[in-house]
Design an enzyme around this catalytic site. Structure first.
Site, PDB file in Angstrom:
ATOM      1  N   HIS A 164       1.561   0.314  -7.187  1.00  0.00           N
ATOM      2  CA  HIS A 164       2.198   1.149  -6.169  1.00  0.00           C
ATOM      3  C   HIS A 164       2.402   2.578  -6.639  1.00  0.00           C
ATOM      4  O   HIS A 164       2.294   3.530  -5.851  1.00  0.00           O
ATOM      5  CB  HIS A 164       3.549   0.526  -5.784  1.00  0.00           C
ATOM      6  CG  HIS A 164       4.232   1.207  -4.653  1.00  0.00           C
ATOM      7  ND1 HIS A 164       3.673   1.308  -3.392  1.00  0.00           N
ATOM      8  CD2 HIS A 164       5.443   1.842  -4.578  1.00  0.00           C
ATOM      9  CE1 HIS A 164       4.495   1.968  -2.593  1.00  0.00           C
ATOM     10  NE2 HIS A 164       5.574   2.308  -3.280  1.00  0.00           N
ATOM     11  N   SER A 206       5.012   5.696   0.289  1.00  0.00           N
ATOM     12  CA  SER A 206       5.945   4.583   0.196  1.00  0.00           C
ATOM     13  C   SER A 206       6.974   4.671   1.325  1.00  0.00           C
ATOM     14  O   SER A 206       6.606   4.731   2.503  1.00  0.00           O
ATOM     15  CB  SER A 206       6.594   4.578  -1.191  1.00  0.00           C
ATOM     16  OG  SER A 206       7.351   3.411  -1.412  1.00  0.00           O
ATOM     17  N   ASP A 238      -2.025  -2.152  -5.458  1.00  0.00           N
ATOM     18  CA  ASP A 238      -0.646  -2.043  -4.969  1.00  0.00           C
ATOM     19  C   ASP A 238      -0.285  -3.358  -4.289  1.00  0.00           C
ATOM     20  O   ASP A 238      -0.651  -3.601  -3.144  1.00  0.00           O
ATOM     21  CB  ASP A 238      -0.535  -0.876  -3.994  1.00  0.00           C
ATOM     22  CG  ASP A 238       0.882  -0.649  -3.485  1.00  0.00           C
ATOM     23  OD1 ASP A 238       1.773  -1.464  -3.805  1.00  0.00           O
ATOM     24  OD2 ASP A 238       1.093   0.336  -2.748  1.00  0.00           O
TER      25      ASP A 238
END
Length: 390
Positions: A349, A151, A316
């Protein structure tokens, strides 16, 4: 596979001012970090692990025998795990502006004798990388075997590959993006507005008032958490299940998903700093290495030297696989050696934090390559090539 066991955070102080992209500078700051494993004599087996929005330097292990809160990537880092601390010396570092030990808005500004609060300068991903490079210098690490993050941590790993191309042999970018989409910027602004308009925020100086803008933090976390999960995952976990089995005909909690989000928001508001949340979401918004190259990511990545592993997850939608494929294409255009894995996983995610076997096996296999590379086996001199694992 066992946990790494009990770990102890360390802190390093830096007196020299750090010039920031905003034009401001910060001096007399400290960075908190943890290390796992043993640095070899050649200092060639160090791996830097970079954290996402609400995480910290505490990547793996626990702080005591009774501590149940293992590091945020404890499933990834440790003896026999994909990033094997029997082979690698792993460093987790807490970024400037955080609320977990490194200098941030909660700390005292030496110029005023009061907490920085909202006056803490806005920092960028590139600023964090500059600070991390100073930490590496202090630890005597000239080149990392790998720099790795998921991320927002993946953004930092990308920035390392462009700012310090000679200082990392491998770059591992997981569930990340070369820039935020318009939708992501919008979500971040809604979250920030929830904090900024909370009466308890007091212009960022809520510390002096002995309060916390909990309502704003709750809403910010609820908005953010929705983006971390996939629709299918939420539907499977909660569906339209009612907490009491019937509609309450009011504005309290009817559905289980409402209960879950409020629980997450309440928990977050107890440990996270509101000013830190504002800073980190702005750093997310500002990251765009192609901006200085008229939006051309290929040109932005032209100076890279590392080999890359890029991983995305099919569900995601915050940092969609298409964004990872942009990174891969830019690297292929530059004839870099890149392995890309797009994992079909239902968790959205947050999948980068979970234990999908295909994901873990991909990372494990890649770190075997890293190990062969730093022990001077033939893989280190192989010609650039493009690999795809689905």
């Amino acid at each position: 596979m066992s946990s790494i066991g009990i770990v102890v955070p360390q802190s390093m102080q830096f007196a020299e001012p750090l010039a920031l992209q905003s034009g401001a500078a910060i001096a007399g700051y400290s960075l908190v970090y943890e290390t796992y494993g043993t640095l070899n004599a050649a200092r060639s087996n160090a791996v830097l692990v970079l954290h996402a929005l609400n995480a910290s330097h505490h990547v793996a292990g626990v702080y005591s025998d009774t501590d149940k809160s293992a590091g945020w990537w404890d499933n990834m880092v440790g003896p026999g795990k994909p990033l094997d601390t029997d082979r690698f010396f792993v460093i987790g570092v807490n970024n400037l502006g955080s609320c977990f030990g490194s200098t941030g808005p909660m700390h005292v500004d030496p110029a005023t004798g009061r907490p920085y609060g909202a006056s803490f300068p806005v920092v960028t991903v590139e600023d964090w990388v500059q600070a991390q490079a100073r930490l590496a210098d202090a630890l005597g690490i000239v080149q990392f075997a790998a720099v790795m993050g998921g991320s927002l941590g993946g953004m930092q790993a990308m920035a390392w590959s462009t700012l310090y191309p000679e200082r990392l042999r491998h770059c591992v970018v997981i569930a990340s993006t070369p820039r935020l989409s318009t939708q992501n910027i919008a979500f971040n602004d809604v979250a920030r507005q929830a904090i900024l308009t909370d009466p308890d925020y007091h212009g960022g100086d809520f510390y002096a008032h002995g309060v916390v803008p909990k309502n704003g933090l709750r809403v910010a976390r609820m908005v953010g958490h929705i983006t971390y999960l996939s629709n299918d995952d939420m539907a499977e976990k909660f569906g339209r299940a009612l907490r009491s089995g019937a509609y309450q005909f009011g504005y309290g909690i009817d559905f289980e998903i409402e209960s879950y989000l409020r629980y997450q928001g309440d928990k977050f508001s107890e440990y996270f700093d509101a000013n830190t949340y504002l800073l980190i979401t702005k750093a997310l918004d500002y990251f765009d290495p192609a901006r200085a190259f008229d939006g051309d990511l290929t040109r932005a990545m032209a100076g890279t030297q590392a080999q890359f592993l890029v991983v995305s997850f099919s569900t995601d939608w915050r940092f969609a696989p298409a964004r990872s494929r942009e990174i891969v294409q830019a690297l292929v255009n530059n004839r870099r050696r890149v392995t890309y894995a797009e994992i079909d996983a239902p968790h959205g995610h947050d999948a980068f934090l979970l234990d999908d076997a295909r994901y873990m096996d991909t990372v494990r296999a890649y770190y075997r390559r890293v190990w062969r590379d730093i022990t001077d086996l033939p893989t280190a001199s192989a010609a650039p090539r493009h690999e795809v694992a689905a």
